[in-house]
Design a protein around this motif. Structure first.
Motif, PDB file in Angstrom:
ATOM      1  N   ILE A 206       0.819  -1.208   0.000  1.00 36.54           N
ATOM      2  CA  ILE A 206       0.000   0.000   0.000  1.00 36.54           C
ATOM      3  C   ILE A 206       0.856   1.263   0.000  1.00 36.54           C
ATOM      4  CG2 ILE A 206      -1.957  -1.116   1.115  1.00 36.54           C
ATOM      5  CD1 ILE A 206      -1.083   0.285   3.737  1.00 36.54           C
ATOM      6  N   SER A 207       2.115   1.129  -0.393  1.00 41.05           N
ATOM      7  CA  SER A 207       3.003   2.295  -0.388  1.00 41.05           C
ATOM      8  C   SER A 207       2.511   3.403  -1.305  1.00 41.05           C
ATOM      9  CB  SER A 207       4.426   1.877  -0.792  1.00 41.05           C
ATOM     10  OG  SER A 207       4.431   1.280  -2.084  1.00 41.05           O
ATOM     11  N   GLY A 208       1.817   3.026  -2.395  1.00 43.80           N
ATOM     12  CA  GLY A 208       1.283   4.044  -3.293  1.00 43.80           C
ATOM     13  C   GLY A 208      -0.225   4.013  -3.386  1.00 43.80           C
ATOM     14  N   TYR A 209      -0.878   3.276  -2.487  1.00 47.34           N
ATOM     15  CA  TYR A 209      -2.320   3.052  -2.548  1.00 47.34           C
ATOM     16  C   TYR A 209      -3.102   4.291  -2.103  1.00 47.34           C
ATOM     17  CZ  TYR A 209      -6.808   0.766  -1.541  1.00 47.34           C
ATOM     18  OH  TYR A 209      -8.125   0.412  -1.509  1.00 47.34           O
ATOM     19  N   LYS A 210      -4.157   4.628  -2.833  1.00 44.84           N
ATOM     20  CA  LYS A 210      -5.039   5.732  -2.475  1.00 44.84           C
ATOM     21  C   LYS A 210      -6.482   5.305  -2.703  1.00 44.84           C
ATOM     22  CE  LYS A 210      -1.448   8.426  -1.882  1.00 44.84           C
ATOM     23  NZ  LYS A 210      -1.006   8.828  -0.525  1.00 44.84           N
ATOM     24  N   ASN A 211      -7.388   5.844  -1.880  1.00 48.80           N
ATOM     25  CA  ASN A 211      -8.803   5.496  -2.026  1.00 48.80           C
ATOM     26  C   ASN A 211      -9.736   6.695  -1.949  1.00 48.80           C
ATOM     27  OD1 ASN A 211      -8.827   6.092   0.724  1.00 48.80           O
ATOM     28  ND2 ASN A 211      -8.822   3.943   1.359  1.00 48.80           N
ATOM     29  N   TYR A 212      -9.181   7.895  -1.828  1.00 44.69           N
ATOM     30  CA  TYR A 212      -9.992   9.099  -1.629  1.00 44.69           C
ATOM     31  C   TYR A 212      -9.310  10.249  -2.355  1.00 44.69           C
ATOM     32  CZ  TYR A 212     -13.115  12.174   1.144  1.00 44.69           C
ATOM     33  OH  TYR A 212     -14.082  13.054   1.564  1.00 44.69           O
TER      34      TYR A 212
ATOM     35  N   LEU B 260     -13.575   5.905  -2.768  1.00 49.60           N
ATOM     36  CA  LEU B 260     -13.647   4.484  -3.108  1.00 49.60           C
ATOM     37  C   LEU B 260     -13.354   3.591  -1.905  1.00 49.60           C
ATOM     38  CD1 LEU B 260     -11.933   4.324  -6.626  1.00 49.60           C
ATOM     39  CD2 LEU B 260     -14.362   4.496  -6.070  1.00 49.60           C
ATOM     40  N   ARG B 261     -13.486   4.116  -0.701  1.00 51.00           N
ATOM     41  CA  ARG B 261     -13.234   3.303   0.491  1.00 51.00           C
ATOM     42  C   ARG B 261     -14.255   2.169   0.608  1.00 51.00           C
ATOM     43  NH1 ARG B 261     -13.540   7.641   5.083  1.00 51.00           N
ATOM     44  NH2 ARG B 261     -15.102   8.424   3.600  1.00 51.00           N
ATOM     45  N   THR B 262     -13.803   1.051   1.131  1.00 45.49           N
ATOM     46  CA  THR B 262     -14.675  -0.091   1.371  1.00 45.49           C
ATOM     47  C   THR B 262     -14.638  -0.476   2.843  1.00 45.49           C
ATOM     48  OG1 THR B 262     -12.894  -1.661   0.881  1.00 45.49           O
ATOM     49  CG2 THR B 262     -14.313  -0.981  -0.953  1.00 45.49           C
ATOM     50  N   LYS B 263     -15.799  -0.803   3.377  1.00 46.65           N
ATOM     51  CA  LYS B 263     -15.948  -1.295   4.755  1.00 46.65           C
ATOM     52  C   LYS B 263     -15.226  -0.369   5.733  1.00 46.65           C
ATOM     53  CE  LYS B 263     -16.584  -6.056   3.207  1.00 46.65           C
ATOM     54  NZ  LYS B 263     -16.102  -7.463   3.263  1.00 46.65           N
ATOM     55  N   ASP B 264     -14.264  -0.908   6.481  1.00 46.55           N
ATOM     56  CA  ASP B 264     -13.571  -0.111   7.499  1.00 46.55           C
ATOM     57  C   ASP B 264     -12.214   0.383   7.014  1.00 46.55           C
ATOM     58  OD1 ASP B 264     -15.658  -0.559   9.306  1.00 46.55           O
ATOM     59  OD2 ASP B 264     -14.801  -2.472   9.932  1.00 46.55           O
TER      60      ASP B 264
ATOM     61  N   GLU C  25      -5.072   4.040 -11.063  1.00 50.27           N
ATOM     62  CA  GLU C  25      -3.621   3.935 -11.222  1.00 50.27           C
ATOM     63  C   GLU C  25      -2.939   3.724  -9.885  1.00 50.27           C
ATOM     64  OE1 GLU C  25      -2.290   7.445 -13.194  1.00 50.27           O
ATOM     65  OE2 GLU C  25      -3.502   7.101 -14.992  1.00 50.27           O
ATOM     66  N   ALA C  26      -3.396   4.446  -8.855  1.00 50.21           N
ATOM     67  CA  ALA C  26      -2.762   4.357  -7.542  1.00 50.21           C
ATOM     68  C   ALA C  26      -3.052   3.031  -6.846  1.00 50.21           C
ATOM     69  CB  ALA C  26      -3.240   5.516  -6.659  1.00 50.21           C
ATOM     70  N   ARG C  27      -4.149   2.382  -7.201  1.00 55.11           N
ATOM     71  CA  ARG C  27      -4.548   1.136  -6.545  1.00 55.11           C
ATOM     72  C   ARG C  27      -4.019  -0.097  -7.257  1.00 55.11           C
ATOM     73  NH1 ARG C  27      -9.462   2.129  -3.590  1.00 55.11           N
ATOM     74  NH2 ARG C  27     -10.479   0.241  -4.333  1.00 55.11           N
ATOM     75  N   LYS C  28      -3.626   0.069  -8.514  1.00 50.83           N
ATOM     76  CA  LYS C  28      -3.183  -1.076  -9.299  1.00 50.83           C
ATOM     77  C   LYS C  28      -1.924  -1.705  -8.685  1.00 50.83           C
ATOM     78  CE  LYS C  28      -2.261  -2.474 -14.064  1.00 50.83           C
ATOM     79  NZ  LYS C  28      -2.121  -2.018 -15.469  1.00 50.83           N
ATOM     80  N   GLY C  29      -1.976  -2.985  -8.480  1.00 54.25           N
ATOM     81  CA  GLY C  29      -0.814  -3.689  -7.943  1.00 54.25           C
ATOM     82  C   GLY C  29      -0.708  -3.673  -6.435  1.00 54.25           C
TER      83      GLY C  29
END
Length: 351
Positions: A194-200, A219-223, A269-273
């Motif tokens: 999750i070093s490059g992961y974004k959801n908001y 794009l957040r899910t659950k908690d 793009e940020a969530r891929k991988g």
């Protein structure tokens, strides 16, 4: 597998000869690629030319030849599995139903492109008035919108029709089981990064009066904790020129949806991988047979007792590697769809 060469007029010329190696890599919502090595023969020398095509008989997939390297002892062929990069979209497109919008737009943009646009099959996947950027390539459009709704696209030999373009969707294979205890889940690799992961995402567009127009894409899910991204979309203007060169203005809703689309793309793009679960399967496995029980685009259940993981994963790509006189190796490229339970709580994993 068997491969046949077609010329630029679409005429089948014969089987590819003296193959030394093939890497055949079809994708679900991206363009596939291949690399083929062959020995010199009169046939290979004559027909392995740019703009010709190679068709895989078993899968009906098409490689459009883009590069031919003539080396001392062999010919190396490279290409993609669609020719959509050869046309750009000359029209402003508002995408609602993905299948219907893309098929209609691609038909308008053919301009003598050697392609047959398939019929609308009624796939329901829709976007919220996401307006496409004019002058994007058809390949980029297919990849972007299909991925947003979980569809695939392909350009294949369908019956006797060459270069048949269609949008399709895989299915969930609930009755299958891929498990290390069953022996059909091998060489496992599970990566969470999750070093490059974004959801908001905060998306800011053009300047307008007292400030910039902006939207939030969540794009957040659950908690899942919030991980924020800033998107500078000032290049998206509220005015544009239509196909006749006349200046038009997006409605407020259309412009906001442009910003939302940009935010979705940047988050993708940020969530891929960020989560990868990869494994190999035995090509001779009888419990789950490729092309019979499952195929590209399908969602399959995977039970890894090694990593104590039960998940559904979409087959986003296949990689066939063939060497002379050796058995074809098949690798599945997977993307996690959802993690449900630990493997030890699930039944059907074998013992």
């Amino acid at each position: 597998m068997h491969y046949y060469v077609y010329d630029r007029e679409g005429k089948r010329q014969g089987p590819l000869q003296n193959i030394t190696s093939v890497q055949w890599n079809p994708k679900y919502y991206e363009t596939g690629k291949a690399e083929i090595h062959v020995e010199y023969t009169d046939f290979n020398t004559r027909y392995l030319q740019k703009w010709n095509r190679i068709v895989c008989k078993e899968r009906n997939e098409i490689l459009f030849i883009e590069s031919v390297e003539r080396l001392a002892k062999e010919i190396v062929v490279l290409g993609h599995m669609d020719n959509l990069e050869d046309r750009i979209n000359l029209y402003t497109l508002t995408v609602r139903n993905v299948e219907q919008s893309l098929l209609s737009n691609f038909e308008k943009n053919k301009r003598e492109l050697d392609i047959v646009i398939g019929e609308n099959t009624g796939l329901p996947g829709k976007l919220e008035n996401a307006s496409d950027t004019t002058y994007d390539t058809l390949r980029n459009m297919a990849q972007k919108y299909c991925q947003l709704v979980g569809y695939g696209y392909r350009e294949v030999l369908k019956g006797t029709t060459l270069n048949y373009f269609e949008i399709y969707t895989g299915s969930t294979k609930n009755k299958l089981r891929f498990s290390d205890r069953l022996g059909n889940l091998i060489s496992q690799t599970f990566i969470e990064d999750i070093s490059g992961y974004k959801n908001y995402a905060y998306v800011y567009g053009e300047e307008s009066g007292s400030g910039r127009k902006s939207v939030i894409v969540d794009l957040r899910t659950k908690d899942e904790p919030r991980m924020e991204l800033y998107v500078d979309a000032r290049d998206l203007q509220s005015t544009y020129k239509d196909a006749s060169g006349n200046e038009q203005t997006y409605t407020e809703e259309e412009y906001i949806n442009l910003l939302k689309e940009r935010g979705l793309n940047k988050l993708a793009e940020a969530r891929k991988g960020s989560s990868k679960f990869e494994f190999e399967i035995d090509a001779d496995d009888k419990k789950a047979v490729l092309q019979k029980d499952f195929d590209l685009g399908d969602v399959i259940p995977c039970l890894s007792f090694k990593f104590n993981l039960f998940t559904f994963a979409r087959i986003s790509g296949l990689k066939f590697v063939e060497e002379s006189n050796l058995q074809t190796q098949v690798t599945l490229e997977l993307e996690l769809v959802e993690v449900q339970e630990s493997a030890t709580k699930m039944k059907g994993g074998g013992s």
